[in-house]
Design a protein around this motif. Structure first.
Motif, PDB file in Angstrom:
ATOM      1  N   HIS A   1       0.825  -1.207   0.000  1.00 21.78           N
ATOM      2  CA  HIS A   1       0.000   0.000   0.000  1.00 21.78           C
ATOM      3  C   HIS A   1       0.859   1.257   0.000  1.00 21.78           C
ATOM      4  O   HIS A   1       1.931   1.303   0.587  1.00 21.78           O
ATOM      5  CB  HIS A   1      -0.956   0.018   1.198  1.00 21.78           C
ATOM      6  N   PHE A   2       0.377   2.250  -0.699  1.00 21.25           N
ATOM      7  CA  PHE A   2       0.932   3.602  -0.651  1.00 21.25           C
ATOM      8  C   PHE A   2      -0.240   4.477  -0.236  1.00 21.25           C
ATOM      9  O   PHE A   2      -1.055   4.884  -1.054  1.00 21.25           O
ATOM     10  CB  PHE A   2       1.479   4.013  -2.021  1.00 21.25           C
ATOM     11  N   GLY A   3      -0.344   4.721   1.087  1.00 21.60           N
ATOM     12  CA  GLY A   3      -1.581   5.306   1.594  1.00 21.60           C
ATOM     13  C   GLY A   3      -2.708   4.316   1.368  1.00 21.60           C
ATOM     14  O   GLY A   3      -2.598   3.130   1.681  1.00 21.60           O
ATOM     15  N   PHE A   4      -3.811   4.777   0.786  1.00 22.31           N
ATOM     16  CA  PHE A   4      -4.945   3.905   0.514  1.00 22.31           C
ATOM     17  C   PHE A   4      -4.842   3.232  -0.851  1.00 22.31           C
ATOM     18  O   PHE A   4      -5.702   2.442  -1.226  1.00 22.31           O
ATOM     19  CB  PHE A   4      -6.253   4.707   0.574  1.00 22.31           C
ATOM     20  N   GLU A   5      -3.800   3.550  -1.591  1.00 24.99           N
ATOM     21  CA  GLU A   5      -3.635   3.012  -2.936  1.00 24.99           C
ATOM     22  C   GLU A   5      -2.774   1.751  -2.907  1.00 24.99           C
ATOM     23  O   GLU A   5      -1.805   1.663  -2.153  1.00 24.99           O
ATOM     24  CB  GLU A   5      -2.960   4.073  -3.818  1.00 24.99           C
ATOM     25  N   THR A   6      -3.137   0.759  -3.719  1.00 28.47           N
ATOM     26  CA  THR A   6      -2.328  -0.453  -3.853  1.00 28.47           C
ATOM     27  C   THR A   6      -1.336  -0.266  -4.994  1.00 28.47           C
ATOM     28  O   THR A   6      -1.723   0.113  -6.098  1.00 28.47           O
ATOM     29  CB  THR A   6      -3.216  -1.678  -4.132  1.00 28.47           C
ATOM     30  N   VAL A   7      -0.049  -0.510  -4.696  1.00 33.03           N
ATOM     31  CA  VAL A   7       1.010  -0.323  -5.688  1.00 33.03           C
ATOM     32  C   VAL A   7       1.944  -1.519  -5.649  1.00 33.03           C
ATOM     33  O   VAL A   7       1.941  -2.308  -4.702  1.00 33.03           O
ATOM     34  CB  VAL A   7       1.815   0.971  -5.433  1.00 33.03           C
ATOM     35  N   GLU A   8       2.765  -1.677  -6.684  1.00 36.58           N
ATOM     36  CA  GLU A   8       3.794  -2.703  -6.671  1.00 36.58           C
ATOM     37  C   GLU A   8       4.852  -2.350  -5.635  1.00 36.58           C
ATOM     38  O   GLU A   8       5.167  -1.175  -5.438  1.00 36.58           O
ATOM     39  CB  GLU A   8       4.442  -2.827  -8.049  1.00 36.58           C
ATOM     40  N   GLU A   9       5.389  -3.381  -4.957  1.00 39.97           N
ATOM     41  CA  GLU A   9       6.378  -3.139  -3.910  1.00 39.97           C
ATOM     42  C   GLU A   9       7.551  -2.306  -4.409  1.00 39.97           C
ATOM     43  O   GLU A   9       8.024  -1.410  -3.723  1.00 39.97           O
ATOM     44  CB  GLU A   9       6.893  -4.476  -3.359  1.00 39.97           C
ATOM     45  N   ARG A  10       8.024  -2.611  -5.621  1.00 38.82           N
ATOM     46  CA  ARG A  10       9.193  -1.913  -6.138  1.00 38.82           C
ATOM     47  C   ARG A  10       8.918  -0.434  -6.399  1.00 38.82           C
ATOM     48  O   ARG A  10       9.841   0.370  -6.519  1.00 38.82           O
ATOM     49  CB  ARG A  10       9.689  -2.578  -7.420  1.00 38.82           C
ATOM     50  N   ASP A  11       7.620  -0.074  -6.485  1.00 38.15           N
ATOM     51  CA  ASP A  11       7.257   1.308  -6.789  1.00 38.15           C
ATOM     52  C   ASP A  11       7.075   2.153  -5.531  1.00 38.15           C
ATOM     53  O   ASP A  11       7.163   3.378  -5.590  1.00 38.15           O
ATOM     54  CB  ASP A  11       5.965   1.323  -7.615  1.00 38.15           C
ATOM     55  N   LYS A  12       6.828   1.495  -4.390  1.00 34.94           N
ATOM     56  CA  LYS A  12       6.512   2.261  -3.180  1.00 34.94           C
ATOM     57  C   LYS A  12       7.684   3.134  -2.734  1.00 34.94           C
ATOM     58  O   LYS A  12       7.499   4.308  -2.408  1.00 34.94           O
ATOM     59  CB  LYS A  12       6.090   1.341  -2.035  1.00 34.94           C
TER      60      LYS A  12
END
Length: 243
Positions: A5-16
């Motif tokens: 998660h990036f805040g409430f958004e789901t993102v790829e781990e490598r992108d966080k």
């Protein structure tokens, strides 16, 4: 590909990590001012309590992770004295540069290292104290970071995690309203970046609560774990002792 998660958004781990870096690149110049404004100055009391619990002694080795603008490093340095050492680290170069300059202005030239808490570049069983203040919730793999903190501590060494946590129920509605209505507007007005402070509010809600984080510390290998709620649970200080 693993997600997080990036805040409430789901993102790829490598992108966080990249996106978190962008947040702190943006807020670094006004970070201390915003801390004073958004906490009404309480962050200074929370950090002072952390320093009290740390009970740092002359000659000790201290590692400050996600040390940012250097509040804890500045407090610990005179306590360890010339025979001890405080290592000031952060994954974000802009925050670390701001903190280094502040420390130099105070007459302190401390070891300053850009490093990832999930892969600490230090030997095992080395530090008497490891601290992380308001940084754990931004880490992608918290379990790996906590295990690394445990690894670099000496047996009997202490980890202090100061972080936003779960607020007591009577305060929760007011706290939510303040977090999602006032903080982004304050961030936009003072730092020119409302989106980053919206992320910070969201990241607090996604971070493990008091008991969940206590469990994570045990799983990372800490024998004794306790926590202290501050300001009705707005912040909690977790203390872990390495066996």
């Amino acid at each position: 590909m693993s997600s997080t998660h990036f805040g409430f958004e789901t993102v790829e781990e490598r992108d966080k990590a990249r996106r978190v870096r962008g947040v702190f690149d943006s807020v670094a110049p006004r970070y201390d001012l915003m801390n004073d404004l958004m906490s009404l100055g309480l962050h200074r009391a929370w950090k002072a309590y952390t320093v009290l619990v740390a009970n740092v002694q002359p000659g000790q080795q201290v590692l400050d992770i996600a040390g940012g603008t250097g509040d804890l490093a500045l407090a610990f340095a005179p306590k360890v004295g010339p025979s001890g050492r405080v290592v000031h680290t952060d994954i974000n170069e802009a925050m670390l540069r701001t903190g280094r300059d502040r420390l130099l202005d105070a007459g302190l030239a401390l070891p300053t290292v850009v490093c990832d808490a999930e892969k600490l570049p230090f030997p095992g069983n080395h530090f008497d104290l490891v601290t992380v203040a308001f940084g754990l919730r931004n880490m992608t793999r918290k379990e790996e970071a906590l295990a690394e903190m445990q690894r670099v501590l000496k047996p009997g060494g202490k980890l202090l995690v100061l972080e936003f946590s779960r607020v007591a129920r009577p305060l929760s509605k007011v706290y939510d309203w303040y977090s999602f209505n006032i903080l982004p507007r304050l961030g936009q007005a003072v730092a020119g970046d409302g989106a980053s402070y919206r992320y910070l509010a969201e990241s607090i809600r996604m971070h493990p609560g008091q008991e969940e984080l206590k469990t994570l510390l045990h799983k990372a290998g800490f024998g004794h774990v306790d926590y202290h709620n501050l300001t009705g649970g707005v912040v909690a200080l977790h203390v872990g002792i390495k066996c």
